[in-house]
Design a protein around this motif. Structure first.
Motif, PDB file in Angstrom:
ATOM      1  N   HIS A 106       0.834  -1.207   0.000  1.00  0.00           N
ATOM      2  CA  HIS A 106       0.000   0.000   0.000  1.00  0.00           C
ATOM      3  C   HIS A 106       0.873   1.263   0.000  1.00  0.00           C
ATOM      4  CE1 HIS A 106      -2.697   3.163   1.432  1.00  0.00           C
ATOM      5  NE2 HIS A 106      -3.599   2.496   0.739  1.00  0.00           N
ATOM      6  N   ASP A 107       1.942   1.255   0.771  1.00  0.00           N
ATOM      7  CA  ASP A 107       2.855   2.402   0.774  1.00  0.00           C
ATOM      8  C   ASP A 107       3.454   2.626  -0.613  1.00  0.00           C
ATOM      9  OD1 ASP A 107       2.373   2.812   3.450  1.00  0.00           O
ATOM     10  OD2 ASP A 107       4.231   1.845   4.125  1.00  0.00           O
ATOM     11  N   ALA A 108       3.808   1.537  -1.301  1.00  0.00           N
ATOM     12  CA  ALA A 108       4.363   1.653  -2.650  1.00  0.00           C
ATOM     13  C   ALA A 108       3.314   2.221  -3.610  1.00  0.00           C
ATOM     14  CB  ALA A 108       4.857   0.296  -3.137  1.00  0.00           C
ATOM     15  N   LEU A 109       2.066   1.777  -3.467  1.00  0.00           N
ATOM     16  CA  LEU A 109       0.995   2.327  -4.305  1.00  0.00           C
ATOM     17  C   LEU A 109       0.834   3.820  -4.074  1.00  0.00           C
ATOM     18  CD1 LEU A 109      -1.769  -0.403  -3.981  1.00  0.00           C
ATOM     19  CD2 LEU A 109      -0.557   0.237  -6.068  1.00  0.00           C
ATOM     20  N   GLU A 110       0.854   4.222  -2.805  1.00  0.00           N
ATOM     21  CA  GLU A 110       0.720   5.637  -2.467  1.00  0.00           C
ATOM     22  C   GLU A 110       1.881   6.459  -3.011  1.00  0.00           C
ATOM     23  OE1 GLU A 110      -1.838   7.365  -0.655  1.00  0.00           O
ATOM     24  OE2 GLU A 110      -2.838   5.519  -1.299  1.00  0.00           O
ATOM     25  N   ALA A 111       3.054   5.841  -3.126  1.00  0.00           N
ATOM     26  CA  ALA A 111       4.229   6.537  -3.658  1.00  0.00           C
ATOM     27  C   ALA A 111       4.224   6.571  -5.181  1.00  0.00           C
ATOM     28  CB  ALA A 111       5.501   5.865  -3.150  1.00  0.00           C
ATOM     29  N   GLY A 112       3.256   5.882  -5.810  1.00  0.00           N
ATOM     30  CA  GLY A 112       3.129   5.929  -7.266  1.00  0.00           C
ATOM     31  C   GLY A 112       3.735   4.757  -8.003  1.00  0.00           C
ATOM     32  N   ALA A 113       4.054   3.682  -7.330  1.00  0.00           N
ATOM     33  CA  ALA A 113       4.642   2.515  -7.990  1.00  0.00           C
ATOM     34  C   ALA A 113       3.594   1.809  -8.842  1.00  0.00           C
ATOM     35  CB  ALA A 113       5.200   1.550  -6.946  1.00  0.00           C
ATOM     36  N   SER A 114       4.036   1.236  -9.944  1.00  0.00           N
ATOM     37  CA  SER A 114       3.128   0.475 -10.806  1.00  0.00           C
ATOM     38  C   SER A 114       2.978  -0.933 -10.263  1.00  0.00           C
ATOM     39  CB  SER A 114       3.695   0.414 -12.231  1.00  0.00           C
ATOM     40  OG  SER A 114       4.857  -0.404 -12.246  1.00  0.00           O
ATOM     41  N   SER A 115       1.974  -1.649 -10.770  1.00  0.00           N
ATOM     42  CA  SER A 115       1.786  -3.021 -10.302  1.00  0.00           C
ATOM     43  C   SER A 115       2.976  -3.904 -10.683  1.00  0.00           C
ATOM     44  CB  SER A 115       0.473  -3.597 -10.834  1.00  0.00           C
ATOM     45  OG  SER A 115       0.463  -3.573 -12.238  1.00  0.00           O
ATOM     46  N   ARG A 116       3.630  -3.633 -11.799  1.00  0.00           N
ATOM     47  CA  ARG A 116       4.821  -4.402 -12.196  1.00  0.00           C
ATOM     48  C   ARG A 116       5.978  -4.111 -11.239  1.00  0.00           C
ATOM     49  NH1 ARG A 116       6.638  -4.491 -18.366  1.00  0.00           N
ATOM     50  NH2 ARG A 116       4.406  -4.265 -18.414  1.00  0.00           N
ATOM     51  N   PRO A 125      10.535 -10.630  -5.361  1.00  0.00           N
ATOM     52  CA  PRO A 125      11.808  -9.929  -5.554  1.00  0.00           C
ATOM     53  C   PRO A 125      12.892 -10.778  -6.226  1.00  0.00           C
ATOM     54  CG  PRO A 125      11.536 -10.535  -3.262  1.00  0.00           C
ATOM     55  CD  PRO A 125      10.259 -10.866  -3.957  1.00  0.00           C
ATOM     56  N   ASN A 126      12.779 -12.094  -6.187  1.00  0.00           N
ATOM     57  CA  ASN A 126      13.816 -12.953  -6.776  1.00  0.00           C
ATOM     58  C   ASN A 126      13.450 -13.462  -8.169  1.00  0.00           C
ATOM     59  OD1 ASN A 126      15.372 -12.729  -4.423  1.00  0.00           O
ATOM     60  ND2 ASN A 126      14.225 -14.385  -3.452  1.00  0.00           N
ATOM     61  N   HIS A 127      12.309 -13.019  -8.716  1.00  0.00           N
ATOM     62  CA  HIS A 127      11.889 -13.455 -10.050  1.00  0.00           C
ATOM     63  C   HIS A 127      12.404 -12.500 -11.116  1.00  0.00           C
ATOM     64  CE1 HIS A 127       8.211 -16.097  -8.870  1.00  0.00           C
ATOM     65  NE2 HIS A 127       9.260 -16.349  -8.130  1.00  0.00           N
ATOM     66  N   ARG A 128      12.535 -13.035 -12.314  1.00  0.00           N
ATOM     67  CA  ARG A 128      12.932 -12.223 -13.467  1.00  0.00           C
ATOM     68  C   ARG A 128      11.730 -11.373 -13.882  1.00  0.00           C
ATOM     69  NH1 ARG A 128      11.557 -13.072 -18.605  1.00  0.00           N
ATOM     70  NH2 ARG A 128      10.770 -15.149 -18.165  1.00  0.00           N
ATOM     71  N   PRO A 129      11.880 -10.041 -14.032  1.00  0.00           N
ATOM     72  CA  PRO A 129      10.759  -9.190 -14.435  1.00  0.00           C
ATOM     73  C   PRO A 129      10.205  -9.609 -15.796  1.00  0.00           C
ATOM     74  CG  PRO A 129      12.562  -7.855 -13.634  1.00  0.00           C
ATOM     75  CD  PRO A 129      13.086  -9.258 -13.745  1.00  0.00           C
ATOM     76  N   LEU A 130       8.885  -9.620 -15.914  1.00  0.00           N
ATOM     77  CA  LEU A 130       8.219  -9.977 -17.158  1.00  0.00           C
ATOM     78  C   LEU A 130       7.919  -8.717 -17.951  1.00  0.00           C
ATOM     79  CD1 LEU A 130       5.690 -12.571 -15.672  1.00  0.00           C
ATOM     80  CD2 LEU A 130       7.916 -13.025 -16.718  1.00  0.00           C
ATOM     81  N   LYS A 131       7.896  -8.854 -19.271  1.00  0.00           N
ATOM     82  CA  LYS A 131       7.670  -7.708 -20.154  1.00  0.00           C
ATOM     83  C   LYS A 131       6.440  -7.933 -21.018  1.00  0.00           C
ATOM     84  CE  LYS A 131      11.861  -5.881 -19.418  1.00  0.00           C
ATOM     85  NZ  LYS A 131      12.003  -4.928 -18.404  1.00  0.00           N
ATOM     86  N   GLY A 132       5.791  -6.865 -21.421  1.00  0.00           N
ATOM     87  CA  GLY A 132       4.733  -6.851 -22.423  1.00  0.00           C
ATOM     88  C   GLY A 132       3.615  -7.852 -22.199  1.00  0.00           C
ATOM     89  N   ALA A 133       3.321  -8.618 -23.265  1.00  0.00           N
ATOM     90  CA  ALA A 133       2.206  -9.560 -23.247  1.00  0.00           C
ATOM     91  C   ALA A 133       2.421 -10.665 -22.223  1.00  0.00           C
ATOM     92  CB  ALA A 133       2.007 -10.163 -24.634  1.00  0.00           C
ATOM     93  N   GLU A 134       3.674 -11.009 -22.012  1.00  0.00           N
ATOM     94  CA  GLU A 134       3.984 -12.032 -21.003  1.00  0.00           C
ATOM     95  C   GLU A 134       3.507 -11.576 -19.625  1.00  0.00           C
ATOM     96  OE1 GLU A 134       7.852 -14.771 -19.831  1.00  0.00           O
ATOM     97  OE2 GLU A 134       8.182 -12.728 -20.530  1.00  0.00           O
TER      98      GLU A 134
END
Length: 166
Positions: A106-116, A125-134
């Motif tokens: 919730h703090d991250a949302l309030e600071a403007g972070a995206s869901s990604r 935190p240990n996963h590889r970030p996904l891009k686009g349609a994936e």
């Protein structure tokens, strides 16, 4: 804790080593926070003329069990005994971890972070970030959206549910 008493001085049988931290009084009530050894006791004493014995009032609401435990600890502390801690009212390790994560989310949302950003910064935190349609079709995205909704509900409902062990 709320006490009804005819006299404020006799209503709270505090041990001699107790120390009032905060006090506020009006014509009809007195609010006090007292340090007794390592315990902190918050009291509200209502002035009710004619009472021979101070009366403790505990409403039958969702907090009734917690209030009864607090009243028992208050009685033990004012009699100079050790205050036993009631572990049944504490959240489990899983609940503490989940609530901490939801509040961080919730703090991250309030600071403007995206869901990604939240997904790969807080939740996975240990996963590889996904891009686009994936990312759009991923289970990780749906999980983060569910957590976001839960975090918003937690904050909107206040933090009382944390205290009620639900």
């Amino acid at each position: 804790m709320t006490l009804d008493a005819s006299d404020w001085a006799g209503a709270i049988p505090l041990p001699p080593d107790s120390e009032p931290l905060v006090e506020f009084a009006s014509d009809t009530e007195r609010h006090t926070v007292v340090a007794i050894a390592s315990a902190r006791v918050r009291l509200c004493v209502h002035k009710v003329p004619g009472l021979t014995v101070p009366t403790l009032t505990i409403p039958c609401d969702p907090s009734c069990a917690l209030r009864l435990a607090a009243a028992t600890r208050f009685q033990r502390v004012t009699q100079g005994k050790r205050a036993n801690i009631d572990r049944s009212a504490e959240p489990t390790a899983y609940q503490r971890t989940r609530w901490s994560q939801l509040l961080a989310l919730h703090d991250a949302l309030e600071a403007g972070a995206s869901s990604r950003d939240i997904a790969f910064g807080i939740v996975f935190p240990n996963h590889r970030p996904l891009k686009g349609a994936e990312w759009k079709g991923s289970g990780e995205r749906r999980h983060v959206l569910r957590l976001t909704a839960a975090a918003r509900r937690l904050v909107a409902s206040g933090y009382r549910s944390l205290l009620h062990h639900r």
